[in-house]
Design an enzyme around this catalytic site. Structure first.
Site, PDB file in Angstrom:
ATOM      1  N   GLY A 172      49.222  26.431 -27.118  1.00 13.90           N
ATOM      2  CA  GLY A 172      50.001  25.375 -27.214  1.00 13.90           C
ATOM      3  C   GLY A 172      50.926  25.278 -28.414  1.00 13.90           C
ATOM      4  O   GLY A 172      50.355  25.566 -29.545  1.00 13.90           O
ATOM      5  N   VAL A 202      46.399  26.513 -30.842  1.00 16.69           N
ATOM      6  CA  VAL A 202      47.616  25.942 -31.231  1.00 16.69           C
ATOM      7  C   VAL A 202      48.565  26.835 -32.516  1.00 16.69           C
ATOM      8  O   VAL A 202      47.791  27.321 -33.011  1.00 16.69           O
ATOM      9  CB  VAL A 202      47.189  24.367 -31.791  1.00 16.69           C
ATOM     10  CG1 VAL A 202      48.583  24.053 -32.261  1.00 16.69           C
ATOM     11  CG2 VAL A 202      46.480  23.567 -30.795  1.00 16.69           C
ATOM     12  N   LYS A 203      49.745  26.893 -32.187  1.00 18.90           N
ATOM     13  CA  LYS A 203      50.629  27.361 -32.908  1.00 18.90           C
ATOM     14  C   LYS A 203      51.457  26.136 -33.522  1.00 18.90           C
ATOM     15  O   LYS A 203      51.909  25.538 -32.902  1.00 18.90           O
ATOM     16  CB  LYS A 203      51.478  28.598 -32.273  1.00 18.90           C
ATOM     17  CG  LYS A 203      52.645  29.006 -33.226  1.00 18.90           C
ATOM     18  CD  LYS A 203      53.245  29.891 -32.281  1.00 18.90           C
ATOM     19  CE  LYS A 203      54.979  30.329 -33.064  1.00 18.90           C
ATOM     20  NZ  LYS A 203      55.669  31.304 -32.214  1.00 18.90           N
ATOM     21  N   THR A 204      51.674  26.264 -35.124  1.00 20.88           N
ATOM     22  CA  THR A 204      52.483  25.261 -35.682  1.00 20.88           C
ATOM     23  C   THR A 204      52.998  25.933 -36.793  1.00 20.88           C
ATOM     24  O   THR A 204      52.772  26.905 -37.399  1.00 20.88           O
ATOM     25  CB  THR A 204      51.340  24.205 -35.974  1.00 20.88           C
ATOM     26  OG1 THR A 204      52.450  22.820 -36.325  1.00 20.88           O
ATOM     27  CG2 THR A 204      50.655  24.088 -37.098  1.00 20.88           C
ATOM     28  N   ASP A 251      51.784  34.032 -36.214  1.00 20.98           N
ATOM     29  CA  ASP A 251      52.654  34.714 -35.142  1.00 20.98           C
ATOM     30  C   ASP A 251      54.198  34.624 -35.782  1.00 20.98           C
ATOM     31  O   ASP A 251      54.888  33.651 -35.794  1.00 20.98           O
ATOM     32  CB  ASP A 251      52.569  33.574 -33.747  1.00 20.98           C
ATOM     33  CG  ASP A 251      53.203  34.171 -32.675  1.00 20.98           C
ATOM     34  OD1 ASP A 251      53.526  35.293 -32.764  1.00 20.98           O
ATOM     35  OD2 ASP A 251      53.600  33.244 -31.903  1.00 20.98           O
TER      36      ASP A 251
END
Length: 296
Positions: A172, A202-204, A251
């Protein structure tokens, strides 16, 4: 026919040795099915529980971004240095060899271009195609606080349900619009919601104050998004700070493929993420690798 003499007496069941139990460094993954854990193990390095993911999915909404004009020439040669690749199914099928060994994370949501409201997304691929292509995870944007927040949440939960059926994790991605502040309060809210709704990763974005609280409050691995292009030392420092605050890796896209030497830069990022190398030292490695490549 095989000779059976001696087979019975040769057996050793080691009755005094407890059955093996297998652990791993991937946060929150102990209760997943074997196949999902196996796929996560192709994204995250086993010893560190971290990943260097190379993002090049920008073209799905903004076309041929600088540095991504030719994926076969600019990105495919970087694959050996990446723990995982994050791109679209179209990019992989057209521009990468099927012998690519990196983990694969497929962009699975989309719709509007940069000419429209980006939060107006829908699922952009079926999970069965992710299985067909050999994906290790699929990625979906989640616009917490955006105009189409509820739809993007539904995109996420639908893919999570399909992912459990196929044994494929869901990444997400917290999508922060121009009107939202990238502070710990917002990022903590968004990452926690995405994890609670079932995403396995989770990527943030990184924030200088309180990022450790964002990570601690999320029960699944948090991966730092690279964001806009920064000077190489600044990008390496941001990655190091994120990992030291508990992030499970990065990422990165523009900070790698828009670097003066992308191959040298991704190797420097690996040093920071996997070996805890000081950013200044990693930057020196970057300069040395870049100089050596120019001289070759």
């Amino acid at each position: 026919m095989a000779d059976l003499d001696g087979n019975v007496n040769a057996k050793d069941f080691a009755p005094t040795v407890p059955a093996a139990s297998f652990g791993h460094a991937i946060k929150g993954a102990a209760a997943y099915d074997w196949g999902m854990q196996h796929r996560l193990g192709r994204i995250f390095e086993g010893e560190t529980g971290r990943t260097v993911m190379l993002a090049f999915d920008h073209g799905y909404f903004q076309g041929p971004t600088s540095g991504l004009e030719r994926l076969d020439l600019n990105i495919a040669p970087l694959a050996p240095y990446a723990d995982a690749l994050m791109g679209t199914r179209g990019a992989l099928r057209t521009s990468f060899p099927a012998t690519t060994r990196s983990g694969l994370v497929l962009r699975a949501s989309g719709g509007p271009s940069i000419l429209k409201d980006l939060s107006d997304e829908h699922p952009a691929m079926a999970m069965r195609d992710a299985v067909r292509i050999g994906a290790d995870a699929v990625a979906v944007q989640v616009f917490i606080g955006g105009e189409h927040e509820s739809r993007s949440v539904r995109n996420l939960t639908g893919l999570v349900d399909e992912g459990y059926e196929a044994g494929i994790p869901v990444l997400g991605v917290t999508a922060v619009g121009k009107e939202l502040v990238r502070d710990a309060r917002y990022l903590g809210l968004a990452t926690r919601i995405i994890a609670e709704l079932g995403a396995q990763i989770v990527k943030t974005y990184y924030c200088e104050e309180g990022f450790e609280d964002v990570v601690a409050g999320c029960p699944v691995p948090v991966i730092m998004a690279g964001g806009k292009k920064l000077p190489e030392l600044d990008a390496l420092t941001m990655a190091a700070n994120a990992v030291r605050a508990g992030a499970a890796g990065v990422d990165m896209g523009r900070n790698i493929f828009q670097s003066a030497d992308p191959a040298a830069m991704i190797q420097a990022v690996r040093a920071v993420v996997h070996d805890d190398v000081d950013p200044a030292e990693a930057h020196e490695r970057y300069l040395e690798l870049a100089a050596a490549r120019r001289a070759a």
